[in-house]
Write a protein that holds these residues in place. Structure first.
Motif, short mmCIF file in Angstrom:
data_model
loop_
_atom_site.label_atom_id
_atom_site.label_comp_id
_atom_site.label_asym_id
_atom_site.label_seq_id
_atom_site.Cartn_x
_atom_site.Cartn_y
_atom_site.Cartn_z
N GLU A 73 0.83 -1.19 0.00
CA GLU A 73 0.00 0.00 0.00
C GLU A 73 0.87 1.24 0.00
OE1 GLU A 73 -3.88 -0.85 2.21
OE2 GLU A 73 -2.40 -1.95 3.33
N SER A 74 0.24 2.41 -0.15
CA SER A 74 1.04 3.62 -0.22
C SER A 74 1.84 3.79 1.06
CB SER A 74 0.15 4.84 -0.47
OG SER A 74 -1.05 4.73 0.23
N HIS A 239 0.42 -1.39 -6.89
CA HIS A 239 -0.44 -1.70 -5.76
C HIS A 239 -1.59 -2.58 -6.22
CE1 HIS A 239 -2.54 1.59 -7.70
NE2 HIS A 239 -3.63 1.11 -7.16
N LEU A 280 -4.61 -8.73 1.62
CA LEU A 280 -4.62 -8.02 0.33
C LEU A 280 -5.40 -8.80 -0.71
CD1 LEU A 280 -1.02 -6.62 -0.18
CD2 LEU A 280 -3.09 -5.37 0.35
N VAL A 301 -2.71 1.23 7.89
CA VAL A 301 -1.25 1.16 7.94
C VAL A 301 -0.77 2.13 9.02
CG1 VAL A 301 0.85 1.44 6.60
CG2 VAL A 301 -1.23 0.64 5.50
N ASP B 189 -6.11 3.13 -0.34
CA ASP B 189 -5.43 1.85 -0.52
C ASP B 189 -6.43 0.70 -0.53
OD1 ASP B 189 -2.70 2.35 -0.77
OD2 ASP B 189 -2.61 2.96 1.31
N VAL B 190 -6.01 -0.42 -1.13
CA VAL B 190 -6.97 -1.52 -1.32
C VAL B 190 -7.61 -2.00 -0.02
CG1 VAL B 190 -6.49 -2.57 -3.53
CG2 VAL B 190 -4.95 -3.02 -1.64
N SER B 191 -6.82 -2.15 1.04
CA SER B 191 -7.42 -2.71 2.25
C SER B 191 -8.39 -1.70 2.87
CB SER B 191 -6.35 -3.13 3.25
OG SER B 191 -5.69 -2.02 3.79
N ILE B 192 -8.13 -0.42 2.70
CA ILE B 192 -9.03 0.62 3.19
C ILE B 192 -10.25 0.72 2.29
CG2 ILE B 192 -9.19 3.04 3.88
CD1 ILE B 192 -7.09 1.38 5.39
#
Lengths: 353, 321
Positions: A73-74, A239, A280, A301, B189-192
């Motif tokens: 992720e970022s 990503h 993920l 994160v 982000d993907v998980s968010i």
């Protein structure tokens, strides 16, 4: 227990032994950023120095003609790795070796230039990475001129025409400016420029993230075709796991500056081991499952300036125990690669749980 | 099946931009409806007109863009020609909006408590303390941990995912019946992203809120939407139940779009590729707008524009059907 020893052990296990040297080998790479408050604030307010460990001890190797992808992720440090490799950042520690030659052993830029010519980078945003005041011809010809690969106008014209055709554009497009192209065509120009110095190794930092899906497919197909024809080796940063699945031979999953899992792509997608990789893979929206009700994993994160103790994923991990909170896991060999997870190593977390 | 009266009915909507070189038609004669409590996904590539359609519905088209024709009706009442003040009252109360970038939809100078209270009190008769209690309730509902401590924080003190939750709380503040969500997860982000989609779905189910979900991400649509409209060059190429459109795409564009998405577990050497790019608004071809890129193009496509007509479970605008 020495960290360096562990990383050496894991990269040796990851490396396949048929070739004397992999195309690229990264060993214990670190890149720290000093994000301390200004000196005056430190003195007057008693605030400490702060270090952001953007990349913290990462090792991997890429064999010639293969693609290794870094996902995450970022803020996980994947782009920082890319920038260290092409020399845009100076590593804080560790080594980067191209065909066995360590960049750190080549002190001057001039000594590095022959190696640098053989590795190029494609950036994410084709709107920002092309100089709007240059014609496409000059953009593509720049590496040829900079590395003095060809002399004489006619030879350069021939080479640029060849490159434009290679990426699916027409030679007359060289006369245009970047704004006359769509996003996908601009990314083709970026690829042509990257190929201009005859590189063997390309670092691709999210090359299709700024593009629409139908155009993304064109660029991915082009990159795969070029890899076949020219025998290129790719480090692919993304990503997007479905893109990574399509492009990669092996995959490194990054979390907060470290590798959580580094494995062959088929093994990783068939049987992800690290809880973060599983997260993920579960969270990507899936066209096969219409109207799925998901169990989203809570949490975000953490702040990389102040990472959690032990395994940095433990605050979000459903399998975390006391050891995970206190002791940082190192990459340990598993089928098809390596995983840094206590739960996997101890057998608490079975592969198919 | 369909309710006797849809919540939102859009008929023959046209959005144009007058420019020095002539008028550009960004949205060209599109019609669709959204039933109460339904999630309609709108997909398409950048420039297809999907965001403009959303903006037109909430009356936030940026000038010089303007509605040049057609009608938008909410509960049978026309809302496309309302004066600014009346539309302002509908916006927020009847129709909420969530935009792509949560940082730009929140005012960085105000605490989120103030932004929430202001929105709540604009649309409901409440005392400041009642509104504050309601704000707290909303933050709890969107899953912000320790909401009472975060109420007086500024937007920059939240992470991207948390900010988008605040924006969702704002959109829900007046219990609207329709939410226009324009790429609500693209910046995350993907998980968010997964968390936000799940939240949006659950809240809309609980409140019976209908959603127009504008996105370029087919995966998000597949998981969230009941029906989906595929837009291309300002027109609807295909509209129908999400399973029909995704599994049995009829329109060659939808079909190509589906094939161009890499699918995990289905290795292919080459992705299906639609050559070329969507035409600029100045260069939309005669007939079907997709004809220069279409693998199945024939004579009629070059001269006549196809209308939406039933094919399989969906409505498709293509001369093949």
């Amino acid at each position: 227990m020495s960290l360096a020893g562990c990383s050496r052990m894991t990269s040796a296990t990851i490396r396949h032994d048929e070739a004397p040297h992999p195309k690229l080998r990264v060993d214990g790479l670190k890149r720290y950023f000093d994000v301390s408050p200004p000196w005056l604030n430190r003195v007057t307010e008693g605030r400490p120095r702060q270090t952001l460990k953007a990349v913290d001890d990462i090792s991997f190797a890429i064999e010639p003609g293969k693609t290794l992808s870094l996902v995450g992720e970022s803020g996980c440090g994947k782009s920082t790795v890319a920038r260290c490799i092409v020399g845009l950042y100076r590593p804080s520690g560790g080594s980067i070796a191209f065909e066995g030659v360590d960049f750190a052993s080549l002190r001057s830029r001039a000594a590095q230039a022959p190696l640098r010519r053989r590795m190029q980078m494609i950036f994410q945003d084709p709107y920002a990475s092309l100089n709007p005041r240059w014609r496409v011809f000059d953009i593509i010809a720049e590496p040829v001129r900079a590395f003095r690969l060809l002399r004489g106008k006619s030879e350069i014209v021939r080479r640029v025409d060849e490159l434009l055709r290679l990426v699916g554009l027409a030679p007359r497009d060289g006369e245009k400016y970047p704004h006359e192209f769509s996003g996908g065509q601009r990314q083709r120009v970026s690829i042509a420029r990257a190929l201009a110095s005859n590189p063997e190794f390309l670092v691709c930092d999210e090359p299709t993230s700024a593009l629409d899906v139908s155009v993304q497919a064109q660029i991915l197909n082009l990159m795969k075709a070029l890899q076949r024809e020219l025998g290129l080796t790719y480090l692919f940063i993304s990503h997007d796991l479905s893109v990574v699945y399509h492009m990669s031979d092996s995959v490194g999953v990054m979390y907060l500056g470290r590798l959580a899992e580094l494995r062959d792509a088929p093994a990783l997608f068939a049987q992800p081991l690290h809880p973060y990789t599983r997260l993920l893979l579960e969270t990507i929206p899936d066209l096969d499952v219409i109207g799925r009700r998901r169990e989203p994993l809570a949490g975000e994160v953490p702040n990389p300036i102040d990472p959690p103790s032990g395994c940095s994923f433990h605050p979000r991990c459903p399998f975390a125990n006391e050891r995970c909170r206190s002791q940082r896991p190192e990459l340990a060999p598993v089928p098809g690669g390596a995983v840094a997870c206590h739960a996997v190593a101890e057998g608490r977390l079975a592969p198919d749980d | 099946m369909a309710a006797p009266q849809p919540l939102l009915q859009v008929d023959n909507l046209r959005i144009e931009f007058p420019t020095r070189r002539g008028t550009l038609l960004a949205v060209d004669d599109i019609s669709f409806h959204i039933d109460p409590g339904e999630v309609l996904g709108v997909v398409g590539e950048s420039g297809a007109g999907k965001s403009l359609t959303g903006a037109a519905i909430i009356g936030l088209l940026d000038p010089p863009g303007r509605i040049a024709g057609g009608q938008i009706r909410l509960d049978g009442r026309r809302i496309d020609n309302l004066p600014y003040e009346q539309m302002r009252r509908i916006r927020g109360k009847e129709i909420g909006a969530i935009f792509q970038d949560p940082l730009t939809s929140l005012n960085p100078l105000y605490k989120i408590s103030r932004q929430l209270v202001e929105t709540i009190r604009t649309h409901a008769e409440m005392s400041p303390s009642q509104a504050r209690a309601r704000a707290l309730e909303l933050l709890d509902a969107v899953g912000i941990p320790a909401a009472s401590d975060r109420l007086d924080a500024y937007p920059h003190e939240f992470s991207g995912g948390m900010r988008q939750r605040v924006v969702i709380a704002l959109a829900l503040a007046a219990n609207p019946r329709l939410i226009i969500a324009d790429e609500p997860t693209t910046a995350l982000d993907v998980s968010i992203q997964a968390q936000i989609i799940a939240l949006l779905k659950q809240l809309c189910r609980d409140h019976g809120t209908a959603v127009m979900l504008v996105t370029h991400d087919m995966g998000v649509i597949a998981e969230t939407a009941d029906r989906v409209a595929v837009m291309y060059a300002g027109r609807i190429a295909e509209i129908g139940p999400v399973a029909a459109v995704i599994k049995q795409a009829r329109h060659p564009y939808t079909h190509g779009l589906m094939g161009s998405i890499p699918a995990i577990g289905h290795p292919v050497e080459q992705l299906t590729q639609i050559d070329g790019a969507m035409p600029r608004l100045t260069e939309i071809p005669k007939g079907c707008a997709f004809n220069p890129r279409c693998p199945e193009v024939f004579d009629k496509c070059l001269s006549h524009r196809p209308d939406l007509r039933p094919a399989g479970g969906s409505d498709v605008s293509c001369w093949l059907f």
